[in-house]
Design a protein around this motif. Structure first.
Motif, PDB file in Angstrom:
ATOM      1  N   LEU A  71       0.839  -1.200   0.000  1.00 28.33           N
ATOM      2  CA  LEU A  71       0.000   0.000   0.000  1.00 28.33           C
ATOM      3  C   LEU A  71       0.873   1.249   0.000  1.00 28.33           C
ATOM      4  N   LYS A  72       0.663   2.106  -0.975  1.00 26.92           N
ATOM      5  CA  LYS A  72       1.422   3.358  -1.109  1.00 26.92           C
ATOM      6  C   LYS A  72       0.449   4.524  -1.087  1.00 26.92           C
ATOM      7  N   MET A  73       0.839   5.588  -0.434  1.00 30.40           N
ATOM      8  CA  MET A  73       0.038   6.811  -0.367  1.00 30.40           C
ATOM      9  C   MET A  73       0.869   7.957  -0.925  1.00 30.40           C
ATOM     10  N   ASP A  74       0.321   8.680  -1.908  1.00 35.10           N
ATOM     11  CA  ASP A  74       1.029   9.819  -2.487  1.00 35.10           C
ATOM     12  C   ASP A  74       1.373  10.826  -1.401  1.00 35.10           C
ATOM     13  N   GLN A  75       2.627  11.262  -1.389  1.00 36.67           N
ATOM     14  CA  GLN A  75       3.149  12.272  -0.468  1.00 36.67           C
ATOM     15  C   GLN A  75       3.167  11.823   0.996  1.00 36.67           C
ATOM     16  N   PHE A  76       3.020  10.514   1.227  1.00 30.57           N
ATOM     17  CA  PHE A  76       3.068   9.983   2.592  1.00 30.57           C
ATOM     18  C   PHE A  76       4.012   8.790   2.629  1.00 30.57           C
ATOM     19  N   GLN A  77       4.665   8.622   3.768  1.00 30.63           N
ATOM     20  CA  GLN A  77       5.562   7.493   3.993  1.00 30.63           C
ATOM     21  C   GLN A  77       4.973   6.603   5.093  1.00 30.63           C
ATOM     22  N   LEU A  78       5.143   5.294   4.941  1.00 30.89           N
ATOM     23  CA  LEU A  78       4.720   4.372   5.986  1.00 30.89           C
ATOM     24  C   LEU A  78       5.685   4.538   7.164  1.00 30.89           C
ATOM     25  N   LYS A  79       5.162   4.924   8.310  1.00 26.61           N
ATOM     26  CA  LYS A  79       5.992   5.168   9.497  1.00 26.61           C
ATOM     27  C   LYS A  79       5.931   4.032  10.503  1.00 26.61           C
ATOM     28  N   GLY A  80       4.891   3.221  10.450  1.00 27.28           N
ATOM     29  CA  GLY A  80       4.788   2.119  11.397  1.00 27.28           C
ATOM     30  C   GLY A  80       3.565   1.282  11.113  1.00 27.28           C
ATOM     31  N   SER A  81       3.570   0.086  11.695  1.00 31.44           N
ATOM     32  CA  SER A  81       2.417  -0.796  11.564  1.00 31.44           C
ATOM     33  C   SER A  81       2.383  -1.741  12.754  1.00 31.44           C
ATOM     34  N   THR A  82       1.277  -2.411  12.900  1.00 34.77           N
ATOM     35  CA  THR A  82       1.119  -3.357  14.006  1.00 34.77           C
ATOM     36  C   THR A  82       1.398  -4.776  13.549  1.00 34.77           C
ATOM     37  N   ILE A  83       2.124  -4.937  12.450  1.00 38.24           N
ATOM     38  CA  ILE A  83       2.408  -6.280  11.949  1.00 38.24           C
ATOM     39  C   ILE A  83       3.182  -7.055  13.015  1.00 38.24           C
ATOM     40  N   GLY A  84       2.846  -8.315  13.159  1.00 36.67           N
ATOM     41  CA  GLY A  84       3.470  -9.141  14.192  1.00 36.67           C
ATOM     42  C   GLY A  84       2.478  -9.449  15.289  1.00 36.67           C
ATOM     43  N   LEU A  91      -9.173  -8.805  22.009  1.00 40.21           N
ATOM     44  CA  LEU A  91      -9.595  -8.565  20.626  1.00 40.21           C
ATOM     45  C   LEU A  91      -8.817  -9.501  19.711  1.00 40.21           C
ATOM     46  N   THR A  92      -9.212 -10.758  19.796  1.00 38.87           N
ATOM     47  CA  THR A  92      -8.619 -11.816  18.979  1.00 38.87           C
ATOM     48  C   THR A  92      -9.753 -12.606  18.334  1.00 38.87           C
ATOM     49  N   VAL A  93      -9.401 -13.511  17.446  1.00 39.98           N
ATOM     50  CA  VAL A  93     -10.409 -14.252  16.686  1.00 39.98           C
ATOM     51  C   VAL A  93     -11.422 -14.951  17.579  1.00 39.98           C
ATOM     52  N   ASP A  94     -10.959 -15.651  18.617  1.00 40.32           N
ATOM     53  CA  ASP A  94     -11.924 -16.349  19.482  1.00 40.32           C
ATOM     54  C   ASP A  94     -12.026 -15.739  20.879  1.00 40.32           C
ATOM     55  N   GLY A  95     -11.418 -14.581  21.087  1.00 41.41           N
ATOM     56  CA  GLY A  95     -11.532 -13.899  22.373  1.00 41.41           C
ATOM     57  C   GLY A  95     -10.536 -14.338  23.420  1.00 41.41           C
ATOM     58  N   THR A  96      -9.634 -15.273  23.048  1.00 42.82           N
ATOM     59  CA  THR A  96      -8.593 -15.702  23.986  1.00 42.82           C
ATOM     60  C   THR A  96      -7.245 -15.198  23.482  1.00 42.82           C
ATOM     61  N   ILE A  97      -6.243 -15.299  24.310  1.00 40.17           N
ATOM     62  CA  ILE A  97      -4.914 -14.826  23.945  1.00 40.17           C
ATOM     63  C   ILE A  97      -4.195 -15.788  22.984  1.00 40.17           C
ATOM     64  N   ASP A  98      -4.781 -16.946  22.747  1.00 34.94           N
ATOM     65  CA  ASP A  98      -4.144 -17.979  21.927  1.00 34.94           C
ATOM     66  C   ASP A  98      -4.401 -17.854  20.424  1.00 34.94           C
ATOM     67  N   THR A  99      -5.193 -16.883  19.982  1.00 36.34           N
ATOM     68  CA  THR A  99      -5.516 -16.744  18.558  1.00 36.34           C
ATOM     69  C   THR A  99      -5.089 -15.375  18.040  1.00 36.34           C
ATOM     70  N   PRO A 100      -5.017 -15.213  16.705  1.00 32.48           N
ATOM     71  CA  PRO A 100      -4.546 -13.948  16.135  1.00 32.48           C
ATOM     72  C   PRO A 100      -5.450 -12.758  16.468  1.00 32.48           C
ATOM     73  N   SER A 101      -4.853 -11.584  16.430  1.00 29.06           N
ATOM     74  CA  SER A 101      -5.563 -10.334  16.683  1.00 29.06           C
ATOM     75  C   SER A 101      -6.583 -10.061  15.580  1.00 29.06           C
ATOM     76  N   THR A 102      -7.646  -9.385  15.928  1.00 32.32           N
ATOM     77  CA  THR A 102      -8.659  -9.008  14.941  1.00 32.32           C
ATOM     78  C   THR A 102      -8.492  -7.565  14.478  1.00 32.32           C
ATOM     79  N   GLN A 103      -7.420  -6.917  14.906  1.00 34.89           N
ATOM     80  CA  GLN A 103      -7.210  -5.537  14.472  1.00 34.89           C
ATOM     81  C   GLN A 103      -5.747  -5.290  14.135  1.00 34.89           C
ATOM     82  N   GLU A 104      -5.558  -4.540  13.052  1.00 24.22           N
ATOM     83  CA  GLU A 104      -4.220  -4.173  12.592  1.00 24.22           C
ATOM     84  C   GLU A 104      -4.268  -2.735  12.094  1.00 24.22           C
ATOM     85  N   THR A 105      -3.128  -2.053  12.094  1.00 20.14           N
ATOM     86  CA  THR A 105      -3.099  -0.652  11.667  1.00 20.14           C
ATOM     87  C   THR A 105      -1.808  -0.334  10.924  1.00 20.14           C
ATOM     88  N   LEU A 106      -1.942   0.513   9.907  1.00 21.29           N
ATOM     89  CA  LEU A 106      -0.806   1.097   9.189  1.00 21.29           C
ATOM     90  C   LEU A 106      -0.816   2.597   9.464  1.00 21.29           C
TER      91      LEU A 106
END
Length: 193
Positions: free
Chosen positions: A68-81, A99-114
């Motif tokens: 994902l590229k944004m004109d005149q903007f640089q990616l400064k951070g993300s929540t990847i991982g 805030l994970t797929v099944d509500g426990t700490i054992d599954t992936p997060s349901t939210q990410e941000t760029l």
């Protein structure tokens, strides 16, 4: 009062009462029919429109992080991982504590941000991705601007909610928010899931 007048009032009252009762029954039947139809349509929509599973959602976000590229903007951070967000369970209507797929700490997060930032460092674009397990559709859900320093645009893609949020120390530029959303939509078409 004469006999005819009394009978007319009595007959009218019975007729009026019967009409109201019949209407109430008809209205109740209509409510039941609508409810049944809605549930059937919802089940049909779930089968007609495949949703992304959690693994595909993670692939989508990784693709966005890399491409994902944004004109005149640089990616400064993300929540990847690996990241987890604990919440007060009452905020999820009692469904989950994380805030994970099944509500426990054992599954992936349901939210990410760029996070994107312009070169002057006075305007930031935050692109938020939120996973759900229900088909929502492909649509513009909300577009809200306070006209000064912040603007929010929310779109849905299959079962993902994506918000494009612009915050600025200067007056926000609506064209920037809209172009960012268009870039997200364009890139969604290129995601290999």
């Amino acid at each position: 009062m004469n006999y005819k007048g009394t009978m007319l009032i009595l007959f009218s009252s019975v007729f009026l009462f019967a009409g109201c009762t019949d209407e109430a029954v008809t209205t109740e039947q209509k409510k039941v029919e609508v409810k049944t139809t809605t549930q059937t349509n919802q089940k049909t929509n779930q089968t007609k429109h495949p949703i992304l599973n959690p693994v595909q959602y993670e692939k989508l976000f990784k693709h966005m992080n890399e491409h994902l590229k944004m004109d005149q903007f640089q990616l400064k951070g993300s929540t990847i991982g690996a990241d987890f967000t604990a919440v007060d369970q009452s905020l999820s209507f009692g469904k989950r504590r994380w805030l994970t797929v099944d509500g426990t700490i054992d599954t992936p997060s349901t939210q990410e941000t760029l996070y994107f930032e312009n070169q002057k460092q006075d305007t930031q674009l935050a692109i938020h991705f939120a996973y759900t397990d229900r088909y929502i559709g492909n649509d513009l859900i909300q577009y809200q601007s306070n006209g000064d320093y912040g603007e929010l645009l929310i779109i849905s893609y299959k079962n993902i909610l994506i918000s494009v949020q612009q915050n600025s120390l200067q007056k926000v530029d609506s064209d920037t928010t809209q172009e960012a959303a268009k870039q997200v939509i364009h890139e969604l078409k290129n995601v290999p899931v």
